[in-house]
Scaffold this motif. Sequence first.
Motif, PDB file in Angstrom:
ATOM      1  N   GLY A 157       0.803  -1.164   0.057  1.00  0.00           N
ATOM      2  CA  GLY A 157      -0.020  -0.063   0.025  1.00  0.00           C
ATOM      3  C   GLY A 157       0.988   1.249   0.098  1.00  0.00           C
ATOM      4  O   GLY A 157       2.204   1.228  -0.087  1.00  0.00           O
ATOM      5  N   GLN A 158       0.293   2.489   0.433  1.00  0.00           N
ATOM      6  CA  GLN A 158       0.903   3.532   0.071  1.00  0.00           C
ATOM      7  C   GLN A 158       2.029   3.798   1.511  1.00  0.00           C
ATOM      8  O   GLN A 158       1.732   3.132   2.535  1.00  0.00           O
ATOM      9  CB  GLN A 158      -0.088   4.669   0.404  1.00  0.00           C
ATOM     10  N   GLY A 159       3.236   4.196   0.905  1.00  0.00           N
ATOM     11  CA  GLY A 159       4.345   4.358   2.196  1.00  0.00           C
ATOM     12  C   GLY A 159       5.112   3.114   2.213  1.00  0.00           C
ATOM     13  O   GLY A 159       5.641   2.822   3.479  1.00  0.00           O
ATOM     14  N   GLY A 160       4.647   1.963   1.484  1.00  0.00           N
ATOM     15  CA  GLY A 160       5.058   0.713   1.878  1.00  0.00           C
ATOM     16  C   GLY A 160       4.415  -0.242   2.933  1.00  0.00           C
ATOM     17  O   GLY A 160       4.757  -1.069   3.500  1.00  0.00           O
ATOM     18  N   LYS A 161       3.244   0.271   3.298  1.00  0.00           N
ATOM     19  CA  LYS A 161       2.249  -0.165   4.218  1.00  0.00           C
ATOM     20  C   LYS A 161       1.698  -1.429   3.707  1.00  0.00           C
ATOM     21  O   LYS A 161       1.537  -1.497   2.495  1.00  0.00           O
ATOM     22  CB  LYS A 161       1.293   0.913   4.688  1.00  0.00           C
ATOM     23  N   LYS A 162       1.512  -2.520   4.304  1.00  0.00           N
ATOM     24  CA  LYS A 162       0.926  -3.747   3.705  1.00  0.00           C
ATOM     25  C   LYS A 162      -0.625  -3.562   3.919  1.00  0.00           C
ATOM     26  O   LYS A 162      -0.915  -3.446   5.038  1.00  0.00           O
ATOM     27  CB  LYS A 162       1.423  -5.046   4.453  1.00  0.00           C
ATOM     28  N   ILE A 163      -1.434  -3.911   3.053  1.00  0.00           N
ATOM     29  CA  ILE A 163      -2.790  -3.785   3.019  1.00  0.00           C
ATOM     30  C   ILE A 163      -3.401  -5.308   2.675  1.00  0.00           C
ATOM     31  O   ILE A 163      -2.896  -6.034   1.891  1.00  0.00           O
ATOM     32  CB  ILE A 163      -3.407  -2.750   2.159  1.00  0.00           C
ATOM     33  N   LYS A 164      -4.652  -5.365   3.063  1.00  0.00           N
ATOM     34  CA  LYS A 164      -5.596  -6.750   2.667  1.00  0.00           C
ATOM     35  C   LYS A 164      -6.253  -6.135   1.432  1.00  0.00           C
ATOM     36  O   LYS A 164      -7.286  -5.192   1.613  1.00  0.00           O
ATOM     37  CB  LYS A 164      -6.032  -7.114   3.753  1.00  0.00           C
ATOM     38  N   ILE A 165      -6.324  -6.790   0.262  1.00  0.00           N
ATOM     39  CA  ILE A 165      -7.117  -6.193  -0.817  1.00  0.00           C
ATOM     40  C   ILE A 165      -8.275  -7.437  -0.950  1.00  0.00           C
ATOM     41  O   ILE A 165      -7.918  -8.582  -0.673  1.00  0.00           O
ATOM     42  CB  ILE A 165      -6.369  -6.200  -2.134  1.00  0.00           C
ATOM     43  N   PHE A 166      -9.654  -7.127  -1.507  1.00  0.00           N
ATOM     44  CA  PHE A 166     -10.551  -7.871  -1.740  1.00  0.00           C
ATOM     45  C   PHE A 166     -10.790  -8.185  -3.200  1.00  0.00           C
ATOM     46  O   PHE A 166     -10.489  -7.256  -3.977  1.00  0.00           O
ATOM     47  CB  PHE A 166     -11.706  -7.280  -1.139  1.00  0.00           C
ATOM     48  N   LYS A 167     -10.930  -9.585  -3.376  1.00  0.00           N
ATOM     49  CA  LYS A 167     -11.491  -9.827  -4.830  1.00  0.00           C
ATOM     50  C   LYS A 167     -12.588 -11.016  -4.740  1.00  0.00           C
ATOM     51  O   LYS A 167     -12.672 -11.587  -3.894  1.00  0.00           O
ATOM     52  CB  LYS A 167     -10.112 -10.544  -5.577  1.00  0.00           C
ATOM     53  N   PHE A 168     -13.203 -11.056  -5.805  1.00  0.00           N
ATOM     54  CA  PHE A 168     -14.082 -12.068  -6.005  1.00  0.00           C
ATOM     55  C   PHE A 168     -13.169 -13.511  -6.028  1.00  0.00           C
ATOM     56  O   PHE A 168     -12.217 -13.191  -6.841  1.00  0.00           O
ATOM     57  CB  PHE A 168     -15.082 -12.093  -7.171  1.00  0.00           C
ATOM     58  N   ARG A 169     -13.379 -14.451  -5.291  1.00  0.00           N
ATOM     59  CA  ARG A 169     -12.564 -15.823  -5.497  1.00  0.00           C
ATOM     60  C   ARG A 169     -12.958 -16.098  -6.746  1.00  0.00           C
ATOM     61  O   ARG A 169     -13.765 -16.775  -7.338  1.00  0.00           O
ATOM     62  CB  ARG A 169     -12.687 -16.651  -4.411  1.00  0.00           C
ATOM     63  N   SER A 170     -11.577 -16.342  -7.741  1.00  0.00           N
ATOM     64  CA  SER A 170     -11.679 -16.946  -8.954  1.00  0.00           C
ATOM     65  C   SER A 170     -10.844 -18.364  -8.914  1.00  0.00           C
ATOM     66  O   SER A 170     -10.642 -19.061  -9.832  1.00  0.00           O
ATOM     67  CB  SER A 170     -11.157 -15.918  -9.937  1.00  0.00           C
ATOM     68  N   MET A 171     -10.322 -18.765  -8.017  1.00  0.00           N
ATOM     69  CA  MET A 171      -9.731 -20.130  -8.047  1.00  0.00           C
ATOM     70  C   MET A 171     -10.016 -21.081  -6.871  1.00  0.00           C
ATOM     71  O   MET A 171     -10.736 -20.536  -5.820  1.00  0.00           O
ATOM     72  CB  MET A 171      -8.036 -19.651  -7.717  1.00  0.00           C
ATOM     73  N   ARG A 172      -9.761 -22.335  -7.093  1.00  0.00           N
ATOM     74  CA  ARG A 172     -10.212 -23.233  -6.153  1.00  0.00           C
ATOM     75  C   ARG A 172      -9.282 -22.944  -4.844  1.00  0.00           C
ATOM     76  O   ARG A 172      -8.258 -22.766  -4.775  1.00  0.00           O
ATOM     77  CB  ARG A 172      -9.774 -24.541  -6.412  1.00  0.00           C
ATOM     78  N   THR A 173      -9.837 -23.318  -3.621  1.00  0.00           N
ATOM     79  CA  THR A 173      -9.424 -22.903  -2.538  1.00  0.00           C
ATOM     80  C   THR A 173      -8.280 -23.832  -2.110  1.00  0.00           C
ATOM     81  O   THR A 173      -7.302 -23.800  -1.355  1.00  0.00           O
ATOM     82  CB  THR A 173     -10.478 -22.947  -1.280  1.00  0.00           C
ATOM     83  N   ASP A 174      -8.269 -25.199  -2.677  1.00  0.00           N
ATOM     84  CA  ASP A 174      -7.498 -26.148  -2.332  1.00  0.00           C
ATOM     85  C   ASP A 174      -5.913 -25.889  -3.292  1.00  0.00           C
ATOM     86  O   ASP A 174      -5.046 -26.409  -2.955  1.00  0.00           O
ATOM     87  CB  ASP A 174      -7.812 -27.525  -2.687  1.00  0.00           C
ATOM     88  N   LEU A 175      -6.069 -25.150  -4.076  1.00  0.00           N
ATOM     89  CA  LEU A 175      -5.068 -24.749  -5.028  1.00  0.00           C
ATOM     90  C   LEU A 175      -4.596 -23.646  -5.262  1.00  0.00           C
ATOM     91  O   LEU A 175      -3.595 -22.911  -5.711  1.00  0.00           O
ATOM     92  CB  LEU A 175      -5.378 -25.363  -6.520  1.00  0.00           C
ATOM     93  N   GLY A 176      -5.114 -22.360  -4.655  1.00  0.00           N
ATOM     94  CA  GLY A 176      -5.163 -21.007  -4.686  1.00  0.00           C
ATOM     95  C   GLY A 176      -3.956 -20.805  -3.763  1.00  0.00           C
ATOM     96  O   GLY A 176      -3.372 -21.282  -3.044  1.00  0.00           O
TER      97      GLY A 176
END
Length: 197
Positions: A45-64
């Motif tokens: 994120g800004q200033g090198g801060k780590k952020i959590k981004i959201f997306k709709f899941r497009s992959m299998r959970t067991d292989l993501g």
Amino acid sequence: MVKRLFDLVVSFAAIIALFPLFLIVATLIRIDSPGPIFFTQTRWGQGGKKIKIFKFRSMRTDLGDESGVQQTVANDPRITKIGAFMRRTNIDELPQLINVVKGDMSLIGPRCHAVGMLAGGMLYEELVPEYHMRHLMKPGLSGLAQIRGWRGPTTRRGEARARVMCDLYYVANFNLLLDVKIFIATIRSEVGRGTGF
């Protein structure tokens, strides 16, 4: 302040207008494969801060890959059927409007990369010494690099450098008119033209 106001107005309006689509996509994701509707990932994120981004899941959970370091490829077996469609149409990116409302992201800015992201087998910060200068501004849903065609997996180092150079140019030359131009260009050329992988 004007940039933040623009982000809030457009993001809130988009979330309200797209809410029926969100419900349909969420239902299809649950039908297509077991697992959560949303996918979260740690990115810069800004200033090198780590952020959590959201997306709709497009992959299998067991292989993501939660780290995002393993880039997707054509015919990637991890991608679900609805996931492939979402990636082609960029629908998977829409939940990042939540990040914009939260203030972690902006509508326009350098696209946020996963921490530890590789380009041609090298860390971005090793490939481009000025890499973290792109984090002087908030990451964006779209940016100068994307409208110039530098998007998707970066397997070649030259492509990665070109992408970062676009980001650095944007940071050094930011103004509201440039944001408006990128916003309009994104609507014209990016919506519905995802990489699909």
